[in-house]
Write a protein that holds these residues in place. Structure first.
Motif, short mmCIF file in Angstrom:
data_model
loop_
_atom_site.label_atom_id
_atom_site.label_comp_id
_atom_site.label_asym_id
_atom_site.label_seq_id
_atom_site.Cartn_x
_atom_site.Cartn_y
_atom_site.Cartn_z
N PRO A 19 31.85 61.64 15.64
CA PRO A 19 33.15 62.21 16.06
C PRO A 19 33.05 63.59 16.45
O PRO A 19 32.78 64.39 15.79
N VAL A 20 33.32 63.99 17.78
CA VAL A 20 33.44 65.23 18.40
C VAL A 20 34.67 65.96 18.87
O VAL A 20 35.01 66.93 17.91
N ASN A 21 35.64 65.36 19.52
CA ASN A 21 36.74 66.15 19.92
C ASN A 21 37.99 65.02 19.58
O ASN A 21 37.82 63.87 19.91
N PHE A 22 38.88 65.66 18.95
CA PHE A 22 40.31 64.87 18.78
C PHE A 22 41.23 65.78 19.21
O PHE A 22 41.61 66.91 18.66
N THR A 23 42.04 65.41 20.35
CA THR A 23 42.98 66.22 20.75
C THR A 23 44.41 65.45 21.10
O THR A 23 44.41 64.35 21.58
N SER A 67 42.21 69.66 18.14
CA SER A 67 43.19 70.83 18.90
C SER A 67 44.32 69.92 19.31
O SER A 67 44.50 68.59 19.44
N LEU A 68 45.57 70.71 19.48
CA LEU A 68 46.68 70.17 20.04
C LEU A 68 47.32 71.14 20.95
O LEU A 68 47.04 72.42 20.86
N TYR A 69 48.16 70.59 21.88
CA TYR A 69 48.89 71.34 23.04
C TYR A 69 50.22 70.76 22.71
O TYR A 69 50.85 69.89 22.75
N ALA A 70 51.14 71.86 22.62
CA ALA A 70 52.39 71.81 22.32
C ALA A 70 53.67 72.51 23.33
O ALA A 70 53.28 73.75 23.44
N ASN A 71 54.42 71.90 23.91
CA ASN A 71 55.27 72.58 24.89
C ASN A 71 56.35 73.41 23.95
O ASN A 71 56.78 72.75 22.93
N PHE A 106 43.85 72.31 12.86
CA PHE A 106 43.81 72.17 14.27
C PHE A 106 43.91 73.42 15.00
O PHE A 106 44.64 74.42 14.51
N GLU A 107 43.11 73.43 16.08
CA GLU A 107 43.36 74.78 17.04
C GLU A 107 44.56 74.38 17.87
O GLU A 107 44.48 73.57 18.69
N LYS A 108 45.57 75.15 17.69
CA LYS A 108 46.70 75.01 18.22
C LYS A 108 47.05 75.58 19.62
O LYS A 108 46.70 77.10 19.60
N HIS A 109 47.35 75.36 20.52
CA HIS A 109 47.62 75.80 21.87
C HIS A 109 49.09 75.68 22.17
O HIS A 109 49.36 74.60 23.00
N PRO A 110 49.83 76.63 22.01
CA PRO A 110 51.43 76.47 22.62
C PRO A 110 51.28 76.56 24.24
O PRO A 110 50.43 77.36 24.82
N VAL A 111 52.31 75.73 24.92
CA VAL A 111 52.06 75.55 26.25
C VAL A 111 53.39 76.02 26.77
O VAL A 111 54.51 75.52 26.55
N HIS A 112 53.70 76.99 27.74
CA HIS A 112 54.91 77.42 28.48
C HIS A 112 54.93 76.85 29.88
O HIS A 112 54.45 77.33 30.94
N ILE A 113 55.65 75.83 30.20
CA ILE A 113 55.69 74.99 31.38
C ILE A 113 57.05 75.68 32.04
O ILE A 113 58.18 75.19 31.38
N HIS A 114 57.12 76.43 33.05
CA HIS A 114 58.31 76.95 33.62
C HIS A 114 59.02 76.35 34.49
O HIS A 114 60.27 76.31 34.52
N ASN A 115 58.45 75.69 35.52
CA ASN A 115 59.24 75.25 36.66
C ASN A 115 59.86 73.93 36.67
O ASN A 115 60.13 73.41 37.69
N ILE A 148 45.15 71.12 31.38
CA ILE A 148 43.96 70.03 31.49
C ILE A 148 42.97 70.92 31.68
O ILE A 148 41.95 70.50 30.84
N ARG A 149 42.85 71.94 32.49
CA ARG A 149 41.67 72.83 32.70
C ARG A 149 41.37 73.54 31.50
O ARG A 149 40.30 73.59 31.19
N HIS A 150 42.47 73.93 30.72
CA HIS A 150 42.09 74.86 29.46
C HIS A 150 41.62 73.97 28.60
O HIS A 150 40.61 74.34 27.86
N TRP A 151 41.97 72.77 28.63
CA TRP A 151 41.50 71.67 27.36
C TRP A 151 40.07 71.15 27.73
O TRP A 151 39.22 71.30 27.06
N LEU A 152 39.57 71.12 29.07
CA LEU A 152 38.33 70.66 29.47
C LEU A 152 37.29 71.96 29.43
O LEU A 152 36.05 71.60 29.14
N GLU A 153 37.70 72.93 29.30
CA GLU A 153 36.92 73.99 29.07
C GLU A 153 36.50 74.20 27.48
O GLU A 153 35.40 74.81 27.39
N ARG A 154 37.10 73.47 26.77
CA ARG A 154 36.74 73.72 25.38
C ARG A 154 36.35 72.28 24.89
O ARG A 154 36.00 71.97 23.84
N PHE A 155 36.18 71.30 25.93
CA PHE A 155 35.84 69.99 25.25
C PHE A 155 34.37 69.88 25.31
O PHE A 155 33.52 70.33 26.16
N GLU A 156 33.88 69.66 24.13
CA GLU A 156 32.15 69.39 23.89
C GLU A 156 31.91 68.17 24.18
O GLU A 156 32.24 67.10 23.82
N ILE A 157 30.88 67.98 24.89
CA ILE A 157 30.36 66.66 25.38
C ILE A 157 29.10 66.27 24.47
O ILE A 157 28.79 65.06 24.43
#
Length: 443
Positions: free
Chosen positions: A120-124, A195-199, A401-410, A434-443
């Motif tokens: 088991p490698v990545n769970f997001t 990891s998780l991404y949260a608005n 979890f590595e937590k990443h708050p996300v601020h979508i403005h528009n 998605i770019r931020h997530w993929l840069e941390r995704f381990e293959i």
């Protein structure tokens, strides 16, 4: 075999499973899947976009959805192996309700011995309501909205609002899903990266406290604080180590003044909602009754083994120890009208006293989230969560979890934008996420 995002069988040994959310379908994850394909060649990753919970099938509950995904994953691995392709690594990405379905599925896979064969490698998760969608309310509001809302989405609704009794446990499914002794937590802890991404704003489906697994919400009044961002991501990815700071008075005045102008500009929208919402809510309620009835019938057929899944295959003991001992927009708009409420300052949870519901890791993370500094201390009240929800916070934070708050403005629908759910220009900020997530995704 489910949709595999156009990735043909080859030499890839890493299976990446994508799971869509409530009312969703595989098309919602097309941008995520295509981004994975662009970053990793066919010999690196095989992408499976789970397809058997599409549309109204998501009404059927997290358990049934998890069983469908588990079967889809097993069949995919077995079919690839028949073609000479050996899968040795496994990653999951779940969006919205799909994150909970994914947590259930990995527990089943763990119990069925797959984690002895696969690494088991990545769970997001993206915008996943880990603590449910119950609005933190006290008194009669709790019964008027949270109990009523639970009845609109069949089994999934009851589970998301924590009003269900899962099997013979007498507890909500989400509580069982986060029990430290469960196969689900055991499975989650085996992943190398979680990891998780949260608005932080404008998520009408799943607000920040539940998607970030937190008992506070520092972003309820974003104009009253200074939000700190990770450099290089267009002020979209919030710095989790130092998310907020006190705002100076001049900047606060400018933000409030600008907010007033925005409100005036949006007055036609609010007027439209006032006229349209009552009619649309009636239509949604009728649709919910119809879909709930259909969902109940599917669940009965599933229990009888008439929907292609042999129920006994996946109805294994849920706990390592006996658990008995221990129309989407309309729905979102209605849910969004309920403000969160807080616990009294002298309650155990609010005072931060030692409690079996609170963990050291959670307290340390919240101290950071509160923006503590030598000169200023920002304090945020404890939300009026249930005891089950406080226990979930502890258990999931203990796993980590590595937590990443996300601020979508528009856009004012950040729940859809965070994964670029549709190919529209206004969701471009989700591409940064998605770019931020993929840069941390381990293959």
């Amino acid at each position: 075999m489910g949709e595999e995002a156009a990735t043909k069988p080859g030499s890839a040994d890493h299976l990446v499973v994508l799971v869509h959310g409530l009312w969703g379908n595989p098309k919602h994850l097309e941008y995520v899947a295509s981004s994975l394909r662009e970053k990793y060649a066919e010999d690196k990753a095989y992408v499976l976009v789970a397809a058997r919970n599409s549309g109204s099938f998501t009404y059927d509950g997290i358990e049934l959805g998890g069983e469908r995904v588990t079967q889809e994953v097993e069949e995919t691995i077995e079919e690839l192996e028949r073609g000479g392709q050996k899968i040795t690594k496994l990653s999951f990405m779940g969006y919205s309700l799909g994150g909970l379905v994914a947590r259930y599925a990995v527990g089943l896979l763990y119990n069925r011995g797959w984690f002895e064969k696969l690494e088991p490698v990545n769970f997001t998760t993206f915008a996943t309501p880990h603590l449910g969608v119950r609005t933190p309310l006290v008194g009669y509001h709790n019964h008027l909205w949270n109990v009523l809302g639970a009845r609109m989405l069949s089994m999934s609704g009851r589970q998301l609002f924590l009003t269900d009794k899962f099997r013979d446990t007498g507890r909500p499914l989400l509580s069982v899903l986060a029990d430290p002794d469960s196969i689900f937590i055991r499975a989650l802890s085996r992943f190398r990266n979680r990891s998780l991404y949260a608005n932080i704003v404008n998520d009408r489906s799943a607000v920040y406290y539940t998607t970030s697994i937190s008992k506070t919400d520092p972003f309820v009044k974003p104009d009253a604080i200074k939000i700190n961002y990770v450099p290089g991501y267009d002020d979209i990815i919030v710095d989790a180590k130092n998310p907020v700071s006190p705002r100076d008075e001049e900047a606060l005045y400018q933000r409030l003044y600008g907010g007033g102008r925005n409100f005036i500009r949006r007055m036609p929208f609010f007027a439209f909602i006032c006229i349209f919402l009552p009619v649309a809510l009636t239509v949604f309620s009728v649709t919910s009754v119809v879909q709930t009835a259909r969902s109940k019938q599917r669940i009965k057929l599933h229990e009888a083994g008439k929907l292609g899944i042999k129920t006994g295959m996946y109805r294994i003991p849920l706990m390592i120890q006996d658990v008995r001992q221990t129309t989407e927009d309309i729905y979102e708009n209605v849910a969004n009208t309920h403000d969160q409420e807080y616990l009294p300052d002298d309650s155990i949870e609010a005072m931060g006293q030692e409690s079996p519901l609170l963990s050291k890791s959670n307290r340390e993370q919240e101290k950071l989230a509160n923006g503590d500094s030598p000169a200023h201390t920002l304090e945020f009240p404890t939300l009026a969560l249930t005891s089950d929800q406080f226990a979930m916070v502890q258990a999931l934070d203990d796993v980590g979890f590595e937590k990443h708050p996300v601020h979508i403005h528009n856009v004012n629908h950040s729940h859809a934008a965070i994964i670029v759910r549709m190919p529209v220009e206004r969701f471009y900020e989700g591409k940064v996420v998605i770019r931020h997530w993929l840069e941390r995704f381990e293959i």
